[in-house]
Structure formats: C-alpha cells, structure tokens
Design an enzyme around this catalytic site. Structure first.
Site, PDB file in Angstrom:
ATOM      1  N   MET A   1       3.663  19.038   8.815  1.00  0.00           N
ATOM      2  CA  MET A   1       4.181  18.860   7.453  1.00  0.00           C
ATOM      3  C   MET A   1       5.494  19.641   7.340  1.00  0.00           C
ATOM      4  SD  MET A   1       2.162  17.393   5.004  1.00  0.00           S
ATOM      5  CE  MET A   1       2.437  18.385   3.523  1.00  0.00           C
ATOM      6  N   ASP A   2       6.049  20.055   8.479  1.00  0.00           N
ATOM      7  CA  ASP A   2       7.182  20.987   8.427  1.00  0.00           C
ATOM      8  C   ASP A   2       8.367  20.453   7.630  1.00  0.00           C
ATOM      9  OD1 ASP A   2       7.399  19.141  10.580  1.00  0.00           O
ATOM     10  OD2 ASP A   2       9.046  20.297  11.421  1.00  0.00           O
ATOM     11  N   LEU A   3       8.596  19.136   7.680  1.00  0.00           N
ATOM     12  CA  LEU A   3       9.751  18.582   6.959  1.00  0.00           C
ATOM     13  C   LEU A   3       9.516  18.606   5.444  1.00  0.00           C
ATOM     14  CD1 LEU A   3      10.446  15.574   9.353  1.00  0.00           C
ATOM     15  CD2 LEU A   3      11.751  17.698   9.190  1.00  0.00           C
TER      16      LEU A   3
ATOM     17  N   ARG B   1       0.961  17.899  14.422  1.00  0.00           N
ATOM     18  CA  ARG B   1       1.216  16.692  13.596  1.00  0.00           C
ATOM     19  C   ARG B   1       1.536  17.167  12.197  1.00  0.00           C
ATOM     20  NH1 ARG B   1      -1.465  11.325  11.723  1.00  0.00           N
ATOM     21  NH2 ARG B   1       0.339  10.684  10.555  1.00  0.00           N
TER      22      ARG B   1
ATOM     23  N   ARG C   1      -8.792  -0.085   4.170  1.00  0.00           N
ATOM     24  CA  ARG C   1      -7.819   0.874   3.661  1.00  0.00           C
ATOM     25  C   ARG C   1      -6.475   0.191   3.425  1.00  0.00           C
ATOM     26  NH1 ARG C   1      -6.716   5.634   7.333  1.00  0.00           N
ATOM     27  NH2 ARG C   1      -5.227   5.839   5.641  1.00  0.00           N
TER      28      ARG C   1
ATOM     29  N   LYS D   1       0.837  -1.204   0.000  1.00  0.00           N
ATOM     30  CA  LYS D   1       0.000   0.000   0.000  1.00  0.00           C
ATOM     31  C   LYS D   1       0.870   1.251   0.000  1.00  0.00           C
ATOM     32  CE  LYS D   1      -1.746   1.611   4.005  1.00  0.00           C
ATOM     33  NZ  LYS D   1      -1.544   3.049   4.268  1.00  0.00           N
ATOM     34  N   ASN D   2       1.810   1.310   0.936  1.00  0.00           N
ATOM     35  CA  ASN D   2       2.584   2.548   1.082  1.00  0.00           C
ATOM     36  C   ASN D   2       3.506   2.803  -0.099  1.00  0.00           C
ATOM     37  OD1 ASN D   2       1.279   3.066   3.425  1.00  0.00           O
ATOM     38  ND2 ASN D   2       2.981   2.543   4.787  1.00  0.00           N
TER      39      ASN D   2
ATOM     40  N   CYS E   1      -4.393  17.770  11.406  1.00  0.00           N
ATOM     41  CA  CYS E   1      -2.961  18.038  11.484  1.00  0.00           C
ATOM     42  C   CYS E   1      -2.709  19.531  11.519  1.00  0.00           C
ATOM     43  CB  CYS E   1      -2.236  17.474  10.286  1.00  0.00           C
ATOM     44  SG  CYS E   1      -2.231  15.707  10.269  1.00  0.00           S
TER      45      CYS E   1
ATOM     46  N   ILE F   1       7.755   6.454  17.089  1.00  0.00           N
ATOM     47  CA  ILE F   1       7.473   7.202  15.852  1.00  0.00           C
ATOM     48  C   ILE F   1       6.245   8.096  16.025  1.00  0.00           C
ATOM     49  CG2 ILE F   1       7.064   7.036  13.364  1.00  0.00           C
ATOM     50  CD1 ILE F   1       9.763   5.833  14.190  1.00  0.00           C
TER      51      ILE F   1
ATOM     52  N   ASP G   1       4.264   0.341  12.097  1.00  0.00           N
ATOM     53  CA  ASP G   1       3.042  -0.225  11.518  1.00  0.00           C
ATOM     54  C   ASP G   1       2.826  -1.695  11.884  1.00  0.00           C
ATOM     55  OD1 ASP G   1       2.444   2.205  10.427  1.00  0.00           O
ATOM     56  OD2 ASP G   1       2.945   1.679   8.364  1.00  0.00           O
TER      57      ASP G   1
HETATM   58  C1  UD1 Z   1       4.560   6.694   6.491  1.00  0.00           C
HETATM   59  C2  UD1 Z   1       3.603   5.545   6.264  1.00  0.00           C
HETATM   60  C3  UD1 Z   1       2.961   5.135   7.587  1.00  0.00           C
HETATM   61  C4  UD1 Z   1       4.033   4.828   8.621  1.00  0.00           C
HETATM   62  C5  UD1 Z   1       5.023   5.985   8.743  1.00  0.00           C
HETATM   63  C6  UD1 Z   1       6.206   5.673   9.654  1.00  0.00           C
HETATM   64  C7  UD1 Z   1       2.817   5.963   4.014  1.00  0.00           C
HETATM   65  C8  UD1 Z   1       1.675   6.322   3.130  1.00  0.00           C
HETATM   66  N1  UD1 Z   1       2.569   5.974   5.330  1.00  0.00           N
HETATM   67  O1  UD1 Z   1       3.782   7.807   6.955  1.00  0.00           O
HETATM   68  O2  UD1 Z   1       2.158   3.975   7.350  1.00  0.00           O
HETATM   69  O3  UD1 Z   1       3.429   4.614   9.877  1.00  0.00           O
HETATM   70  O4  UD1 Z   1       5.555   6.302   7.438  1.00  0.00           O
HETATM   71  O5  UD1 Z   1       6.873   4.549   9.231  1.00  0.00           O
HETATM   72  O6  UD1 Z   1       3.879   5.628   3.542  1.00  0.00           O
HETATM   73  N2  UD1 Z   1       6.802  14.284  11.014  1.00  0.00           N
HETATM   74  C9  UD1 Z   1       7.146  15.570  11.328  1.00  0.00           C
HETATM   75  N3  UD1 Z   1       7.157  16.514  10.327  1.00  0.00           N
HETATM   76  C10 UD1 Z   1       6.856  16.188   9.036  1.00  0.00           C
HETATM   77  C11 UD1 Z   1       6.518  14.863   8.724  1.00  0.00           C
HETATM   78  C12 UD1 Z   1       6.498  13.915   9.731  1.00  0.00           C
HETATM   79  O7  UD1 Z   1       7.432  15.893  12.475  1.00  0.00           O
HETATM   80  O8  UD1 Z   1       6.892  17.102   8.173  1.00  0.00           O
HETATM   81  C13 UD1 Z   1       6.737  13.270  12.095  1.00  0.00           C
HETATM   82  C14 UD1 Z   1       5.328  12.667  12.229  1.00  0.00           C
HETATM   83  O9  UD1 Z   1       4.498  13.456  13.020  1.00  0.00           O
HETATM   84  C15 UD1 Z   1       5.630  11.336  12.852  1.00  0.00           C
HETATM   85  C16 UD1 Z   1       6.988  10.962  12.257  1.00  0.00           C
HETATM   86  O10 UD1 Z   1       7.543  12.170  11.749  1.00  0.00           O
HETATM   87  O11 UD1 Z   1       5.757  11.443  14.241  1.00  0.00           O
HETATM   88  C17 UD1 Z   1       6.907   9.907  11.175  1.00  0.00           C
HETATM   89  O12 UD1 Z   1       6.240  10.410  10.076  1.00  0.00           O
HETATM   90  P1  UD1 Z   1       6.599  10.041   8.582  1.00  0.00           P
HETATM   91  O13 UD1 Z   1       7.830   9.163   8.518  1.00  0.00           O
HETATM   92  O14 UD1 Z   1       6.589  11.284   7.791  1.00  0.00           O
HETATM   93  O15 UD1 Z   1       5.348   9.163   8.214  1.00  0.00           O
HETATM   94  P2  UD1 Z   1       4.398   9.279   6.963  1.00  0.00           P
HETATM   95  O16 UD1 Z   1       5.217   9.468   5.727  1.00  0.00           O
HETATM   96  O17 UD1 Z   1       3.284  10.221   7.241  1.00  0.00           O
END
Ligand code: UD1
Length: 422
Positions: free
Chosen positions: A125-127, A123, A400, A22-23, A118, A330, A308
């Site tokens: 999208m800063d990165l 939660r 899903r 899926k991912n 978010c 995580i 996961d």
């Molecule tokens: C992806 C997977 C999800 C999995 C996760 C961690 C997909 C579609 N989903 O989610 O199933 O659980 O990886 O392995 O591939 N964070 C920030 N800032 C950001 C982005 C993330 O602080 O801009 C934090 C998040 O809040 C979280 C952590 O980083 O605590 C992990 O997030 P991330 O690795 O980005 O996961 P996703 O890509 O959303």
C-alpha cells in the site's frame, strides 16, 4: 459453493448487455464519505463485491439503499459513526482500502486494516500511504491496521507516483478534493474508472483538471454536495464477452460497448483476425475463419492492454493458429489459470511473468478449479470451445465480478448451467 458446467461446440448469436463497471462502482461508492449530502449511483452492477463495499460503508455509518434490484444505489453519509474499516470486511476485498482517503479528508482520521495477504513491503500500500503523507497525514502501521491522522486537515501537495497505481490515484484524488490548496498528481493512472470518478466528484463541486492524462490537478474546496451519477460501462466485462464469439464462433453484439474503452484489446483481436463493428448500440464481434491467429500481448496500465483481460485472452489464444507470447507486467503470479487450461489440453509454458501459448486445434472438457475472478471466467470461455463438458468448480470468485454469467451466455446460445458443488 456453486459450479458452472459448460458444454462446448455451439456457435453464439445475439446481444449481451454490458453492466456498469465493478471497479468504477467500488471507487464511486466511498465518494459518499466526502459529503453530508446524498449520492445516487445508477447503472450499478449486481455483484458480491458491491455488497461487500455496502457492508463496509454501513459499518462506518453510511445509509446504503439498494433499489431496482441493485441497479441503483443511494448513499447518504450525513452522520458518520466510525472511522474504523475492520479486518473482517477488508480481508474479503482489497478495494476496501478506497475508504482511507475519503475518511481522512472528511474526519481527519481513519483506521483501515491492511488487506489480507498483503505485507506493507511486498504486495503493498506504499503508494497510497506516501500520497496521503504528502497531503499532510501521519500514518503508522499497528496491529495490522493503518492508523492515519491529519489533525490540521489535509493540504495540497505535489504527489509523484513511481508507478501509475489505480487505487493510489483514486485515494489521492478523493482526499485532495477537500485538502487546502492545490494538489498535483504526477504519473497518475489514466484508466476510464479514474475519469468516471473525477466526473462524479466534479458534479459534487470538486475542482479537477487533467483526469485521463498522467497529470491531474485538484483545487481543494471546503465542502462537496450531492450528485446522481451513472457508472461507466465495464470494459473488462465488455472484453470478456467480446472474446466469447471469437472462441465459440458466431457473432455477438455487446450492448453499451465503446471502442475507446477497449482500444488496445480490440487492436489485438483485429490482429488475430476478428471483425469488430461499431453499431448504434455497442460493438458487434465476429471471428473470421475457423480459428483466430496467434498474437503477442503485454499487459500495461491504461491505455495499454489490461491485466484484467489477460486470462480471458489466454483462453482464446489456446486454440489460435500459431504461438503467442503473453507478458504480465502488472501483477506477479497472475498465470494461475494456465495449469487449469493445460488440463483442458492447452499447450502453455510459463516462465516467470511470461507465458508461451502454442495453439491447439481443440480443447477437451475437464473438471477445473477457479482460482480467482478473471481466471474463473477464462475457464468458462475455454469451455465454450472445448469438446464435451467442462465443470468449473469454486466459482464464488466469479460472482464478485460478473453478474449472471450463465444467463448472459445462455441467452446467446451457449450451453451453460450453474449447479451446486458436489
Ligand atoms: C485495480 C483494479 C484491478 C486491476 C488493477 C490493475 C479496482 C478495484 N481494482 O487494482 O482489478 O487489476 O487496478 O489494473 O479498481 N502497487 C504498489 N504499491 C501500492 C499500490 C499498488 O506497488 O501502493 C502495485 C501492485 O502490487 C501491483 C500494481 O501496483 O503490482 C498495480 O496495482 P494497482 O494499479 O494499485 O491496482 P489496484 O488499484 O489494487
């Protein structure tokens, strides 16, 4: 909404075909936005999240054709009609944010709704934002949408993540393929889905080195072509079904499974007394003895133990011999399945990001509620070991991420059925 009813106590025997990830599919589909030529994905999983991504891409002008019952997806984005990812679709699925990088790279602009619930700080999208800003985009938040523009196009840069975010690495990688010059992503995520994404992009003509390590280097190209790409095996579905015979007893061969996809997880299973055999077709899993042994688990980015699989592992540890400590590093608040497992007789204490599981001999069937995707399947797994009937309500999350779970488990002997919720 459907419920799943599981009657526990039957050992399992047989083979389960593991689907495409899926991912991986959710990041491979937006790749179409980078090229005018067609992209065909094979081994796609048949899941509602894939339908959500298809609708989102369709709303941008991509032609999406589903073939062979959904196993093959043909995508063509020769004429995009919009750069607006609407809240109504994005709120259903956080992975919708993966259209941001490709849209910006191809069209020089994108408006993508923030996923529901978010906040930009909490939660976040800063990165994603800082990576795309490093590539020259200007991004602001207005009316719940990220408005991103790159009038002169994107240009290569060094991106250094404070955390190895999967989604932010994917967005940065996709965007950098069409940026001018060289991009280096430091502290990049190393998940197999990133390697799969890079290998698809390379088939389309992208120049990428170092995927699967913490440092990815991308030389931007002027345009990308088309490709046909097979989606990598779903390591989370694989791990989930590897746990089924550990919990229920018996032996299951997971077809398409490979040790390299689940090494850290498999190490923990082996420490719990499970035998895993690599066969010509996949991985064969067998529990030794009446009960698995307790093990401690800490979730980490790949190659560590995947978050996961934490809920499913907890379901297994509920009936293990001894006390296990699970640390979730995580996501905060990812133990929503624990109180439901307690309803089935499990002995679990949660303090912040740490759960302590004291193994009990047997769980008892109960009506339980699925709170998220991985939590719902953990309750089904727990039901396989429980005395009597477990009814998992609100399984909409399940669809899903797991295709035909009742058919796959039913085929290896589990007593499981899907019913309409009362
Ligand atoms: C992806 C997977 C999800 C999995 C996760 C961690 C997909 C579609 N989903 O989610 O199933 O659980 O990886 O392995 O591939 N964070 C920030 N800032 C950001 C982005 C993330 O602080 O801009 C934090 C998040 O809040 C979280 C952590 O980083 O605590 C992990 O997030 P991330 O690795 O980005 O996961 P996703 O890509 O959303």
């Amino acid at each position: 909404m459907d419920s799943i009813i599981v009657t526990g106590g039957t050992p399992l025997k047989g083979r389960i075909q593991i689907a495409g990830a899926k991912n991986a599919a959710l990041t491979l589909m937006p790749v179409t936005l980078l090229s005018e030529e067609p992209l065909t994905l094979t081994n796609a999983p048949r899941l509602s999240d894939i339908k959500t991504m298809s609708s989102l891409l369709g709303s941008l002008g991509t032609e999406v054709t589903s073939m062979q019952g959904g196993k093959v997806i043909a995508l063509s984005s020769h004429g995009l009609t919009s750069t607006h990812a609407d809240y109504e679709i994005v709120r259903k699925m956080r992975a919708s944010n993966l259209v941001l990088g490709p849209l910006l790279a191809r069209e020089g602009q994108a408006e993508v709704s923030l996923p529901g619930g978010c906040a930009i700080g909490a939660r976040p999208m800063d990165l994603h934002i800082s990576a795309l800003e490093a590539l020259g985009a200007e991004i602001e938040l207005r009316d719940g949408y990220l408005h991103a523009v790159a009038r002169k196009g994107l240009r290569g840069a060094v991106i250094k993540f404070r955390f190895a975010s999967v989604g932010a690495t994917e967005n940065a990688l996709m965007a950098a393929t069409l940026a001018k010059g060289t991009t280096v992503i430091e502290n990049a995520a190393r998940e197999p889905e990133i390697v799969d994404l890079a290998s698809c992009l390379r088939k389309m003509g992208a120049q990428i080195d170092g995927d699967g390590t913490s440092r990815i280097e991308i030389q931007g190209v002027d345009r990308l072509g088309g490709a046909t790409h097979q989606v990598v095996t779903d390591r989370i579905e694989l791990g989930t079904y590897m746990l089924a015979p550990v919990i229920a007893g018996g032996e299951v061969e997971c077809i398409g499974g490979r040790m390299s996809l689940v090494q850290a997880f498999a190490d923990k299973l082996q420490a719990a007394g499970v035998t895993i055999e690599e066969t010509a077709d996949g991985l064969k899993v067998r529990r030794n003895g009446d009960r698995p042994r307790a093990v401690d688990v800490t979730t980490e980015p790949f190659p560590g133990f995947p978050t996961d699989l934490q809920a499913q592992m907890m379901a297994m540890l509920c009936t293990a011999e001894g006390t296990s400590v699970l640390e979730e590093k995580i996501f905060e608040n990812r133990f929503m399945h624990a109180p439901e497992l307690v309803r089935m007789g499990a002995n679990i204490e949660v303090h912040g990001g740490v759960a302590t599981v004291h193994g009990v001999k047997r769980l008892k069937g109960a009506p339980v509620m699925a709170t998220d995707l991985r939590a719902s399947v953990s309750l089904i797994l727990a039901g396989l070991a429980a005395e009597g009937q477990t009814r998992v309500n609100r399984v909409y999350h399940l669809d899903r991420g797991y295709e035909h779970v009742e058919e796959k488990l039913g085929a290896v002997g589990a007593k499981i059925e899907r019913v309409k919720e009362q």
